[in-house]
Design an enzyme around this catalytic site. Structure first.
Site, mmCIF file in Angstrom:
data_model
loop_
_atom_site.group_PDB
_atom_site.id
_atom_site.type_symbol
_atom_site.label_atom_id
_atom_site.label_comp_id
_atom_site.label_asym_id
_atom_site.label_seq_id
_atom_site.Cartn_x
_atom_site.Cartn_y
_atom_site.Cartn_z
ATOM 1 N N TYR A 53 0.822 -1.217 0.000
ATOM 2 C CA TYR A 53 0.000 0.000 0.000
ATOM 3 C C TYR A 53 0.854 1.264 0.000
ATOM 4 O O TYR A 53 0.551 2.218 0.711
ATOM 5 C CB TYR A 53 -0.946 -0.002 1.216
ATOM 6 N N TYR A 108 -14.430 -4.632 3.253
ATOM 7 C CA TYR A 108 -13.033 -4.997 2.939
ATOM 8 C C TYR A 108 -12.768 -6.362 3.553
ATOM 9 O O TYR A 108 -12.941 -6.552 4.764
ATOM 10 C CB TYR A 108 -12.032 -3.974 3.504
ATOM 11 N N ASP A 165 -16.833 -12.122 9.012
ATOM 12 C CA ASP A 165 -15.400 -11.841 8.907
ATOM 13 C C ASP A 165 -15.000 -11.034 10.137
ATOM 14 O O ASP A 165 -15.207 -9.822 10.196
ATOM 15 C CB ASP A 165 -15.125 -11.070 7.615
ATOM 16 N N LYS A 212 -5.310 -11.652 12.483
ATOM 17 C CA LYS A 212 -4.817 -10.463 13.182
ATOM 18 C C LYS A 212 -4.521 -10.720 14.664
ATOM 19 O O LYS A 212 -3.490 -11.295 14.978
ATOM 20 C CB LYS A 212 -5.795 -9.297 12.995
HETATM 21 C C1 LIG Z 1 -12.155 -7.482 8.010
HETATM 22 C C2 LIG Z 1 -10.890 -7.914 7.361
HETATM 23 N N1 LIG Z 1 -10.855 -9.087 6.701
HETATM 24 C C3 LIG Z 1 -9.733 -9.546 6.116
HETATM 25 C C4 LIG Z 1 -8.563 -8.817 6.173
HETATM 26 C C5 LIG Z 1 -7.325 -9.353 5.493
HETATM 27 O O1 LIG Z 1 -6.397 -9.759 6.434
HETATM 28 P P1 LIG Z 1 -4.856 -9.916 6.026
HETATM 29 O O2 LIG Z 1 -4.339 -8.510 5.868
HETATM 30 O O3 LIG Z 1 -4.237 -10.633 7.178
HETATM 31 O O4 LIG Z 1 -4.804 -10.692 4.768
HETATM 32 C C6 LIG Z 1 -8.544 -7.604 6.842
HETATM 33 C C7 LIG Z 1 -7.299 -6.807 6.907
HETATM 34 O O5 LIG Z 1 -7.285 -5.654 7.232
HETATM 35 C C8 LIG Z 1 -9.730 -7.132 7.459
HETATM 36 O O6 LIG Z 1 -9.767 -5.959 8.110
#
Ligand SMILES: Cc1ncc(COP(=O)(O)O)c(C=O)c1O
Length: 414
Positions: A15, A143, A228, A257
């Site tokens: 990014y 996202y 998610d 995370k």
């Molecule tokens: C809600 C959500 N799902 C999936 C992801 C993707 O995770 P990663 O960056 O570990 O691939 C993120 C990353 O910010 C996220 O905020």
């Protein structure tokens, strides 16, 4: 040569537009909420290192768990083998996850946790003899990650534009009425949401009633609900999991995370028993053919377990509640400047802007100004947010809020 100069010669950052971005900050040490730079500065990690850190950097108990596991076994293939850290972490997760989630599938980051969920949903219906159920319903501003499936499910945005030819189409909705119309019109494989808080799409907070409503609709139209919780899991919204705000259990949940408290990449896609059982068959084509080299990495699982110990033994969620009160008070003072949103350990303000969105130049300019004051923030365009590790003290929070207040009040001068 400094680290930044050496970095510039060989590295490519996520990014980041290398031509115009400031030099990367050379971090040589980190402890608690503080990052220490090569040139002797101390910076408060106001974004939990991309939302992964929760107990602070270089935590003695997490360090010890990692070192202990490294001394016993670093990694082993997870197809055909198993190990104590993977089993124990799955057991502990099932104890604390919303009731009904009963199976844990490991991968190695948030995007893969989502990819696994999407693939499970498609194959679940195929295995059950309903292969026509292929549509995914997702939310605008979503996202879900940067791999191709996760991008497809995310909002059509500057993040995904260049890859539109790679993406499959999904039905994007704005609310429950919209969602119900879609459920009536399409053979839906699953509805995918970020419960309570949409993160990278602009730190948008949703009411618990909406999340409960999505569950009711999925039940009414007999489809799967994927939550998610890659960002929201493990206390970020004030509850251990955001689904708890709505007292609902999704059919599939995605975690990553904070799963390892920010130490190592690990992903979890957990499902209910009926989802798992749809894959059990004498017919080997019904197997879930998906895996990664580092599936269930023991080092990552061991730190994940140590992090859950901290939740059990220390007042971690009480800290998040204290942080939330402070964030509400601090960001509350900024209401005249934009839309303020606070949930758990996350506070955001969407600044009024002529050009709202991720590419609003106010973002990088503010980031540079905050950095000058010793605070690491990465505004999402005109959305400035503060999401520190939960271990941040009251006085550290007060200091960070003061920096945000002072800078934002100067904004009209910029
Ligand atoms: C809600 C959500 N799902 C999936 C992801 C993707 O995770 P990663 O960056 O570990 O691939 C993120 C990353 O910010 C996220 O905020």
């Amino acid at each position: 040569m400094s680290l930044s100069d050496r970095d510039r010669a060989v590295l490519w950052h996520p990014y980041t537009q290398a031509l115009t971005a400031p030099a990367p900050i050379p971090i040589v040490r980190a402890e608690g909420v503080w990052l220490y730079t090569e040139d002797g500065r101390r910076i408060l990690d106001g974004i939990s290192s991309w939302w992964v850190n929760i107990h602070g950097h270089s935590h003695p108990k997490l360090n010890a768990a990692l070192a202990k596991q490294a001394g016993e076994m670093e990694h082993v293939v997870f197809a055909g083998c198993t190990h104590r850290p993977a089993v124990e972490l799955a057991e502990r997760l099932i104890e604390i996850l919303p009731p009904g989630l009963a199976r844990v599938f490991y991968s190695d980051n948030g995007s893969t946790a989502v990819e696994v969920a999407l693939k499970l949903a498609i194959q679940y219906w195929r295995n059950r003899g309903e292969p026509q159920r292929k549509t995914f319903i997702t939310l605008h501003n979503a996202y879900h990650g940067d791999t191709v499936g996760a991008m497809s499910a995310s909002e059509d945005s500057v993040f995904t534009q260049a890859f539109s030819t790679l993406l499959f189409s999904v039905e994007r909705v704005r609310g429950l009425d919209d969602m119900e119309r879609c459920l009536q019109a399409h053979p839906v494989a699953a509805v995918l949401i970020e419960p309570m808080l949409q993160g990278a799409g602009g730190m948008i907070v949703w009411p618990a009633e909406f999340v409960a409503g999505v569950r009711r609709l999925c039940d009414r139209y007999n489809t799967l609900l994927i939550a998610d919780e890659v960002l929201t899991g493990f206390g970020r919204t004030g509850k251990m999991f955001a689904c708890e705000h709505a007292e609902m259990t999704p059919d599939i949940i995605c975690l990553s995370k904070a799963l390892t408290a920010g130490y190592l990449p690990l992903g979890v896609t957990a499902t209910t028993a009926p989802v798992y059982e749809a894959f059990l068959s004498d017919d080997r084509t019904r197997t879930f053919f998906h895996g990664h080299s580092y599936t269930a990495n023991p080092l990552a699982c061991a730190v994940g377990l140590a992090s859950l110990d901290l939740f059990r033994d220390e007042a971690v969620l009480a800290n998040v509640a204290r942080l939330e009160r402070q964030l509400r008070a601090g960001f509350g003072l900024l209401r005249s400047m934009g839309d303020v949103r606070v949930i758990g350990g996350v506070a955001a303000i969407e600044l009024k802007s002529d050009k709202p969105g991720y590419l609003d130049q106010i973002g990088p300019r503010l980031a540079a100004a905050f950095l000058d004051r010793g605070l690491l923030l990465r505004p999402l365009g005109n959305v400035v947010y503060f999401m520190p590790p939960y271990c941040i003290s009251e006085s550290e929070t007060a200091w960070a809020l003061e920096q945000i207040d002072v800078l934002l009040r100067r904004l009209p001068l910029w």
